[in-house]
Design a protein around this motif. Structure first.
Motif, PDB file in Angstrom:
ATOM      1  N   UNK A 229       0.208  17.716  -8.934  1.00  0.00           N
ATOM      2  CA  UNK A 229      -0.941  18.379  -8.306  1.00  0.00           C
ATOM      3  C   UNK A 229      -1.396  19.613  -9.076  1.00  0.00           C
ATOM      4  N   UNK A 230      -0.556  20.158  -9.935  1.00  0.00           N
ATOM      5  CA  UNK A 230      -0.953  21.309 -10.748  1.00  0.00           C
ATOM      6  C   UNK A 230      -1.722  20.871 -11.989  1.00  0.00           C
ATOM      7  N   UNK A 231      -1.255  19.789 -12.626  1.00  0.00           N
ATOM      8  CA  UNK A 231      -1.912  19.312 -13.853  1.00  0.00           C
ATOM      9  C   UNK A 231      -3.052  18.335 -13.565  1.00  0.00           C
ATOM     10  N   UNK A 232      -3.051  17.770 -12.367  1.00  0.00           N
ATOM     11  CA  UNK A 232      -4.091  16.790 -12.036  1.00  0.00           C
ATOM     12  C   UNK A 232      -3.810  15.398 -12.543  1.00  0.00           C
ATOM     13  N   UNK A 233      -2.608  15.156 -13.058  1.00  0.00           N
ATOM     14  CA  UNK A 233      -2.263  13.821 -13.518  1.00  0.00           C
ATOM     15  C   UNK A 233      -0.743  13.647 -13.468  1.00  0.00           C
ATOM     16  N   UNK A 234      -0.332  12.397 -13.476  1.00  0.00           N
ATOM     17  CA  UNK A 234       1.094  12.073 -13.416  1.00  0.00           C
ATOM     18  C   UNK A 234       1.280  10.802 -12.612  1.00  0.00           C
ATOM     19  N   UNK A 235       2.468  10.628 -12.087  1.00  0.00           N
ATOM     20  CA  UNK A 235       2.748   9.449 -11.274  1.00  0.00           C
ATOM     21  C   UNK A 235       3.644   9.839 -10.106  1.00  0.00           C
ATOM     22  N   UNK A 236       3.525   9.067  -9.048  1.00  0.00           N
ATOM     23  CA  UNK A 236       4.316   9.289  -7.840  1.00  0.00           C
ATOM     24  C   UNK A 236       5.143   8.036  -7.594  1.00  0.00           C
ATOM     25  N   UNK A 237       6.444   8.219  -7.414  1.00  0.00           N
ATOM     26  CA  UNK A 237       7.333   7.086  -7.174  1.00  0.00           C
ATOM     27  C   UNK A 237       7.272   6.701  -5.696  1.00  0.00           C
ATOM     28  N   UNK A 238       6.910   5.444  -5.457  1.00  0.00           N
ATOM     29  CA  UNK A 238       6.745   4.944  -4.094  1.00  0.00           C
ATOM     30  C   UNK A 238       7.549   3.660  -3.939  1.00  0.00           C
ATOM     31  N   UNK A 239       8.155   3.504  -2.781  1.00  0.00           N
ATOM     32  CA  UNK A 239       8.867   2.252  -2.507  1.00  0.00           C
ATOM     33  C   UNK A 239       8.736   1.902  -1.034  1.00  0.00           C
ATOM     34  N   UNK A 240       9.046   0.643  -0.711  1.00  0.00           N
ATOM     35  CA  UNK A 240       8.948   0.185   0.663  1.00  0.00           C
ATOM     36  C   UNK A 240      10.091   0.698   1.526  1.00  0.00           C
ATOM     37  N   UNK A 241       9.966   0.475   2.819  1.00  0.00           N
ATOM     38  CA  UNK A 241      11.010   0.862   3.770  1.00  0.00           C
ATOM     39  C   UNK A 241      11.643  -0.386   4.366  1.00  0.00           C
TER      40      UNK A 241
END
Length: 775
Positions: A229-241
């Motif tokens: 959120x500071x740089x405006x780019x990247x990736x978020x690790x998401x997985x199911x439940x």
């Protein structure tokens, strides 16, 4: 027609830039102010203008698409309908902007029905983006043909870009903004109002992270989210439940209750089914999809199985775990010579909220100004009513004596000093409004309007008061639309990681490699002669080991491919080509197979910062007469499909380049024999060959002067070993033993014959290795 000379490169560049600008500003990127792409904005505006409101009835989507295409967006009905469908899907947008009725697709990846079968209307939340349009809050511009007008941007009352997110690919840039929880976004927006200097880290106390409509878990750490959120780019690790259910009868069941955002449910089920069919996870017995509107994928497992380990495997090998890319690029208004024009810019989280608040302040100022003008106009009319009421009899007399309406208006304006607008309203006044009670109502309304005008003037004169108003309106929206977070933020989950050996049933097995490159695994091998191979093929190598041990394949192109024995297909048939397991190049083949089971060859892990390569070693000989020794420890663990290099070949060797002709384990006390096509043979001590720390070209084993000559084969031998046998083209054979042709490495060697050429070196007949002793 006038023809002008022009530079092709300049014209191409000019036209491509025009195209790129059009894609960026008019198609692919959303506006930071209302969070909409042009097609989305035009759909919502078209529905608003057409009366397809949230409190109205549903209409055919085909009607909406036709209206939007004809008036605002002439780019084809499919693009308009696709955008409309996405705005109606609750699994795509966190707060849907279109209320759909009919088949609008599902999380399984099934598409929506044709537009003639589906119906739609605006959602209540969409009304919050549109309701202030009629109060001169935003600028309008001509549509594509200049007949209609469309808004440049919608007067959004909440940060729709963050709430619903957006994705698109432009020319040279892209955007990927994940959706967020509306309540959290509003809390963060209010926090920025209260504390303008609040940094991104402070804002993340309110916005915990993305909130996907499909649920799931975000397992990125707070530091990783802050960087995104500071740089405006990247990736978020998401997985199911998931959860565990243990029925009274039958096997335990893992219930997958949500899947990552933008992943089709049927894809997850198919990937899990592939794992079961390939028997890569023996404890996983069955999978079935029992989902309705809610996700419920049932995975049946054996009793006594740790479900945490099963899920660790599925997270690693199926789309149940994925990385969602984040790119906070959007169109931002920039002050220019011709007013505010949008330009693409990558923003951080605070900048996105700041741009929305600045826009919201502009909208509120214009709305208040519009409301004040309306109130003042009404006050003006009401003051006229009050004026004539005080001289009602005279007013009636003037009207009765007038020739017509224009004459009456002129006389009233002159007599009571009224404006044309006031007089017109008086002359249109119904007679019953002249009653005493009606006049009192008019006076009460006048008093209320004067108070309202005073309130509006105070708001317009005080920026602090306007911020309080914006704050209050945001809180009202939160109360109306906010819901609970769908995606859990768990950070770095403290759960067992995937262990490749955890699910391997340990048992002994033999791996057989054929000369044509077919490989298979068998539980036992009684007779190699009766082993099933393809016609014209024969067994080249046989090794044994535990299913948890590794097996290495050394190719003629200097690459080593390693996998676990359990990954080799178990069959009594032909097996599979090695090419299906690894990414072999054209013409690449396997020259040697080794098992790293400790009972056959003990290969310990690499020692960090070791001063020199550690044993055990292997020795390789190339067609060009080069040789080298290298440590097998670097090849101990399974490799990627591309393998690892163990030799760097000489590309300028005659006849198509160099290649490896021999690889085997070298303990150092053997003698190394080789023979060439022109009949030269050489035997030297194996310990004369240096050990390389990495993949290299090695040193000269035998000197080759003739460009038509090449090493046909080599062998490591001890006194008890069978000789190396070279076969001449006339059928005659020559034996090279450890007692003959012994010279120093790098010589030409001994000449075995004067005429003709050798055609091959006889391969060593493979034998079935013992399960008890090292080979």
């Amino acid at each position: 027609m006038q023809i002008q000379d022009a530079s092709l490169s300049e014209e191409t560049q000019k036209r491509y830039l025009n195209y790129a600008l059009s894609v960026v500003t008019s198609r692919a990127l959303p506006d930071v102010r209302d969070g909409l792409k042009p097609v989305q904005r035009r759909i919502l505006y078209g529905m608003h203008r057409g009366g397809v409101r949230a409190d109205g009835r549903y209409v055919k989507c085909a009607r909406v698409v036709g209206e939007v295409m004809g008036k605002y967006h002439p780019h084809g009905d499919s693009s308009i309908y696709d955008a409309l469908v996405r705005m109606a899907q609750p699994f795509t947008l966190r707060v849907p902007l279109v209320d759909g009725q009919g088949n609008f697709g599902n999380a399984d990846g099934d598409g929506a029905a044709a537009m003639r079968y589906t119906e739609c209307k605006l959602s209540r939340a969409a009304g919050e983006l549109l309701n202030e349009l009629d109060k001169d809050t935003v600028d309008f511009r001509p549509n594509y043909d200049g007949v209609e007008e469309e808004p440049v941007v919608l007067p959004a009352r909440f940060p729709n870009l963050l709430v619903n997110g957006s994705s698109g690919i432009a020319v040279g840039m892209a955007t990927s903004i994940p959706p967020h929880n509306l309540g959290e976004v509003i809390d963060a927006t209010i926090a920025v109002i209260d504390e303008p200097d609040l940094a991104v880290k402070g804002i993340l106390k309110f916005i915990k992270g993305p909130d996907f409509p499909t649920g799931g878990q975000v397992i990125s750490t707070k530091r990783e989210l802050e960087d995104v959120y500071t740089t405006g780019q990247g990736s978020v690790k998401v997985r199911g439940t998931w959860k565990l259910e243990e029925p009274a009868k039958g096997n335990p069941q893992i219930i997958i209750t949500s899947i990552p955002y933008a992943v089709e449910r049927k894809t997850v089920v198919e990937k899990i089914a592939e794992v079961i069919i390939a028997k890569k996870l023996p404890v996983l017995l069955d999978v079935r999809d029992e989902s309705t509107d809610e996700t419920r994928v049932v995975c049946e497992i054996k009793k006594g199985t740790d479900p945490q380990l099963v899920m660790a495997y599925l997270f690693k090998h199926t789309p149940l775990s994925t990385n969602v890319q984040v790119n906070l690029t959007c169109l931002v208004p920039v002050k220019g010579a011709s007013g505010e024009v949008p330009a693409p810019e990558r923003l951080d989280l605070k900048a996105m909220l700041r741009h929305f608040l600045d826009f919201r302040m502009q909208v509120v100022v214009r709305r208040l100004g519009y409301d004040l003008k309306v109130v003042q106009r009404r006050i003006h009319i009401l003051e006229g009513f009050v004026t004539i009421f005080d001289a009602l009899d005279e007013t009636i007399r003037i009207i009765r004596k007038s020739q017509n309406k224009a004459d009456a208006a002129e006389k009233l304006m002159k007599r009571f000093e009224l404006s044309a607008e006031q007089v017109d309203a008086i002359l249109e006044l119904r007679l019953y409004r002249l009653a005493q009670l009606e006049i009192n109502i008019i006076r009460e309304e006048l008093e209320e309007k004067r108070k309202e005008a005073k309130r509006l003037q105070q708001l317009l004169s005080s920026e602090a008061a306007r911020w309080k108003l914006i704050r209050a309106e945001l809180l009202e929206l939160k109360t109306t639309y906010a819901d609970r977070r769908a995606t859990k933020i768990v950070g770095d989950a403290n759960e067992p990681e995937y262990d490749a050996e955890a699910f391997i049933i340990e048992e002994d097995a033999f791996v057989l490699l054929s000369q044509q490159g077919w490989v298979k695994r068998q539980g036992s091998v009684k007779d190699l002669a009766s082993t099933r191979v393809r016609e014209g093929d024969a067994v080249q190598d046989v090794v044994f080991g535990s299913t948890k041990a590794s097996v290495a394949f050394f190719s003629n192109f200097g690459a080593c491919y390693v996998c676990r024995i359990v990954d080799v297909q178990a069959t009594t048939g032909y097996g599979n080509p090695v090419q299906t397991m690894f990414k072999l190049a054209d013409g690449e083949r396997i020259v040697k197979m080794l098992s790293f089971d400790p009972r056959q060859l003990d290969v310990p892990p690499e020692i960090e910062n070791a001063p020199e390569p550690q044993p055990p070693y292997a020795l390789a000989v190339t067609k060009g007469g080069m040789c080298m020794r290298f440590s097998l420890r670097a090849h101990r663990e399974p490799s990627t499909r591309a393998g690892r290099k163990y030799v760097r070949l000489t590309p300028d060797f005659p006849k198509g380049g160099d290649e490896v002709v021999y690889v085997d384990v070298c303990r150092g006390d053997e003698k190394l024999a080789c023979a060439t096509a022109e009949g030269h043979a050489l035997v030297c001590m194996a310990d004369e060959v240096p050990i390389l720390a990495g993949a290299g070209k090695g040193v000269k084993l035998i000197k080759i002067d003739d460009p038509n000559d090449a090493v046909l084969g080599a062998r490591l031998m001890k006194d008890s070993h069978a000789p190396l046998v070279l076969e001449h083209e006339n059928g005659k054979t020559y034996e090279i033993t450890v007692w003959t042709h012994l010279v120093a490495r790098g010589n030409k060697g001994s000449e075995l014959f004067k005429r003709g050429r050798a055609v091959r070196v006889h391969p060593v007949e493979p034998t079935v290795p013992s399960l008890e002793e090292k080979g």
